[in-house]
Design a protein around this motif. Sequence first.
Motif, mmCIF file in Angstrom:
data_model
loop_
_atom_site.group_PDB
_atom_site.id
_atom_site.type_symbol
_atom_site.label_atom_id
_atom_site.label_comp_id
_atom_site.label_asym_id
_atom_site.label_seq_id
_atom_site.Cartn_x
_atom_site.Cartn_y
_atom_site.Cartn_z
ATOM 1 N N ASN A 88 0.817 -1.219 0.000
ATOM 2 C CA ASN A 88 0.000 0.000 0.000
ATOM 3 C C ASN A 88 0.848 1.266 0.000
ATOM 4 O O ASN A 88 0.332 2.358 0.240
ATOM 5 C CB ASN A 88 -0.999 0.016 1.165
ATOM 6 C CG ASN A 88 -1.944 -1.147 1.108
ATOM 7 O OD1 ASN A 88 -2.499 -1.448 0.050
ATOM 8 N ND2 ASN A 88 -2.094 -1.852 2.215
ATOM 9 N N GLY A 89 2.141 1.114 -0.258
ATOM 10 C CA GLY A 89 3.029 2.267 -0.371
ATOM 11 C C GLY A 89 2.860 2.953 -1.720
ATOM 12 O O GLY A 89 1.954 2.621 -2.500
ATOM 13 N N LEU A 90 3.750 3.895 -1.993
ATOM 14 C CA LEU A 90 3.677 4.718 -3.200
ATOM 15 C C LEU A 90 5.022 4.698 -3.908
ATOM 16 O O LEU A 90 6.063 4.824 -3.267
ATOM 17 C CB LEU A 90 3.309 6.161 -2.809
ATOM 18 C CG LEU A 90 3.374 7.227 -3.891
ATOM 19 C CD1 LEU A 90 2.348 6.971 -4.990
ATOM 20 C CD2 LEU A 90 3.174 8.616 -3.280
ATOM 21 N N ILE A 91 4.968 4.546 -5.222
ATOM 22 C CA ILE A 91 6.167 4.679 -6.055
ATOM 23 C C ILE A 91 5.907 5.796 -7.049
ATOM 24 O O ILE A 91 4.894 5.777 -7.764
ATOM 25 C CB ILE A 91 6.496 3.370 -6.795
ATOM 26 C CG1 ILE A 91 6.796 2.249 -5.796
ATOM 27 C CG2 ILE A 91 7.676 3.573 -7.748
ATOM 28 C CD1 ILE A 91 7.003 0.876 -6.432
ATOM 29 N N ILE A 92 6.800 6.778 -7.078
ATOM 30 C CA ILE A 92 6.722 7.864 -8.060
ATOM 31 C C ILE A 92 7.911 7.710 -8.989
ATOM 32 O O ILE A 92 9.063 7.732 -8.546
ATOM 33 C CB ILE A 92 6.744 9.255 -7.378
ATOM 34 C CG1 ILE A 92 5.625 9.365 -6.334
ATOM 35 C CG2 ILE A 92 6.628 10.353 -8.434
ATOM 36 C CD1 ILE A 92 5.654 10.659 -5.528
ATOM 37 N N LEU A 93 7.623 7.545 -10.286
ATOM 38 C CA LEU A 93 8.667 7.321 -11.282
ATOM 39 C C LEU A 93 8.794 8.503 -12.216
ATOM 40 O O LEU A 93 7.792 9.096 -12.615
ATOM 41 C CB LEU A 93 8.322 6.106 -12.157
ATOM 42 C CG LEU A 93 8.256 4.752 -11.516
ATOM 43 C CD1 LEU A 93 7.848 3.719 -12.549
ATOM 44 C CD2 LEU A 93 9.588 4.392 -10.920
ATOM 45 N N ASP A 94 10.028 8.811 -12.597
ATOM 46 C CA ASP A 94 10.245 9.762 -13.685
ATOM 47 C C ASP A 94 10.096 8.956 -14.975
ATOM 48 O O ASP A 94 11.032 8.328 -15.449
ATOM 49 C CB ASP A 94 11.626 10.407 -13.609
ATOM 50 C CG ASP A 94 11.837 11.451 -14.702
ATOM 51 O OD1 ASP A 94 11.025 11.510 -15.649
ATOM 52 O OD2 ASP A 94 12.824 12.203 -14.614
ATOM 53 N N SER A 95 8.887 8.956 -15.518
ATOM 54 C CA SER A 95 8.595 8.125 -16.687
ATOM 55 C C SER A 95 9.191 8.685 -17.976
ATOM 56 O O SER A 95 9.082 8.048 -19.022
ATOM 57 C CB SER A 95 7.083 7.904 -16.832
ATOM 58 O OG SER A 95 6.401 9.133 -16.941
ATOM 59 N N SER A 96 9.851 9.827 -17.905
ATOM 60 C CA SER A 96 10.628 10.303 -19.056
ATOM 61 C C SER A 96 11.862 9.432 -19.238
ATOM 62 O O SER A 96 12.363 9.278 -20.348
ATOM 63 C CB SER A 96 11.097 11.744 -18.847
ATOM 64 O OG SER A 96 10.025 12.622 -18.716
ATOM 65 N N ILE A 97 12.352 8.879 -18.130
ATOM 66 C CA ILE A 97 13.582 8.089 -18.133
ATOM 67 C C ILE A 97 13.298 6.613 -17.901
ATOM 68 O O ILE A 97 13.863 5.753 -18.556
ATOM 69 C CB ILE A 97 14.564 8.633 -17.065
ATOM 70 C CG1 ILE A 97 14.981 10.057 -17.438
ATOM 71 C CG2 ILE A 97 15.780 7.730 -16.919
ATOM 72 C CD1 ILE A 97 15.787 10.767 -16.382
ATOM 73 N N VAL A 98 12.422 6.326 -16.934
ATOM 74 C CA VAL A 98 12.093 4.944 -16.592
ATOM 75 C C VAL A 98 10.947 4.496 -17.497
ATOM 76 O O VAL A 98 9.822 4.956 -17.340
ATOM 77 C CB VAL A 98 11.672 4.801 -15.110
ATOM 78 C CG1 VAL A 98 11.371 3.350 -14.782
ATOM 79 C CG2 VAL A 98 12.744 5.356 -14.195
ATOM 80 N N LYS A 99 11.244 3.624 -18.438
ATOM 81 C CA LYS A 99 10.244 3.182 -19.409
ATOM 82 C C LYS A 99 9.467 1.959 -18.939
ATOM 83 O O LYS A 99 8.399 1.675 -19.457
ATOM 84 C CB LYS A 99 10.905 2.893 -20.764
ATOM 85 C CG LYS A 99 11.599 4.116 -21.367
ATOM 86 C CD LYS A 99 10.645 5.269 -21.540
ATOM 87 C CE LYS A 99 11.334 6.474 -22.153
ATOM 88 N NZ LYS A 99 10.535 7.678 -22.064
ATOM 89 N N ASP A 100 10.008 1.229 -17.969
ATOM 90 C CA ASP A 100 9.322 0.042 -17.465
ATOM 91 C C ASP A 100 8.171 0.439 -16.548
ATOM 92 O O ASP A 100 8.183 1.499 -15.927
ATOM 93 C CB ASP A 100 10.291 -0.847 -16.680
ATOM 94 C CG ASP A 100 11.343 -1.472 -17.562
ATOM 95 O OD1 ASP A 100 11.137 -1.516 -18.790
ATOM 96 O OD2 ASP A 100 12.371 -1.912 -17.030
ATOM 97 N N GLU A 101 7.203 -0.458 -16.457
ATOM 98 C CA GLU A 101 6.112 -0.259 -15.521
ATOM 99 C C GLU A 101 6.410 -1.028 -14.235
ATOM 100 O O GLU A 101 7.119 -2.027 -14.249
ATOM 101 C CB GLU A 101 4.797 -0.731 -16.130
ATOM 102 C CG GLU A 101 4.360 0.172 -17.274
ATOM 103 C CD GLU A 101 2.924 -0.085 -17.702
ATOM 104 O OE1 GLU A 101 2.198 -0.816 -16.987
ATOM 105 O OE2 GLU A 101 2.546 0.456 -18.733
ATOM 106 N N VAL A 102 5.850 -0.550 -13.159
ATOM 107 C CA VAL A 102 5.994 -1.224 -11.877
ATOM 108 C C VAL A 102 5.260 -2.560 -11.961
ATOM 109 O O VAL A 102 4.128 -2.622 -12.433
ATOM 110 C CB VAL A 102 5.429 -0.345 -10.739
ATOM 111 C CG1 VAL A 102 5.371 -1.097 -9.425
ATOM 112 C CG2 VAL A 102 6.274 0.921 -10.601
ATOM 113 N N LYS A 103 5.914 -3.609 -11.507
ATOM 114 C CA LYS A 103 5.352 -4.958 -11.584
ATOM 115 C C LYS A 103 4.371 -5.242 -10.446
ATOM 116 O O LYS A 103 3.430 -6.001 -10.606
ATOM 117 C CB LYS A 103 6.480 -5.985 -11.576
ATOM 118 C CG LYS A 103 7.374 -5.921 -12.806
ATOM 119 C CD LYS A 103 8.557 -6.866 -12.669
ATOM 120 C CE LYS A 103 9.487 -6.790 -13.849
ATOM 121 N NZ LYS A 103 10.326 -5.609 -13.888
#
Length: 178
Positions: A88-103
């Motif tokens: 139930n935590g939170l992941i914030i990704l810089d999707s400009s650089i990180v192209k993978d999705e959280v599994k």
Amino acid sequence: MNTNLLLAGFGGQGILFTGKVAAYAGMLDGKEVSWLPSYGPEMRGGTANCSVCVSESPIGSPLVTAPDVLVAMNHPSLEKFEKTVVPNGLIILDSSIVKDEVKRKDVRVVYLQATRLASDNGLMGLASMVMIGRLYKETGFCSEASLFEGIKRSVPVRKQSLMDKNIEAAKIGIKSGE
């Protein structure tokens, strides 16, 4: 409210500075805080991360091994730390650089094109400030006034000319959550 943050990315992306801003903002709100930087020997271009605790009560350890929130600004950081985020935590990704999705399906995920937003607004190099704006918007780990004051107090004297741009980048991150 207690928030354990793990911010991670490449050296030179402003990860440690962003962690310092988060800790300062929490401190300005009268909370207990800790800031623990960690970086590889390469510094710029190597890996960097920092643990930040913002708490209503005393902090037992400054090392965050099970973050409530992961801010990942590169793929190696997501790969290394995704599994450590609490359910139930939170992941914030810089999707400009990180192209993978959280599994994982047991965490909330925000895909934010922070690097692109910074670049599109003439704020190259300030993607981490876009990220902290969104972090504030998603978690409320501090007050908005303390966030901006934390930026003001964290920008070193030699970089005072970038103060307004840092604040502008954080505001872009906040607005990205609307």
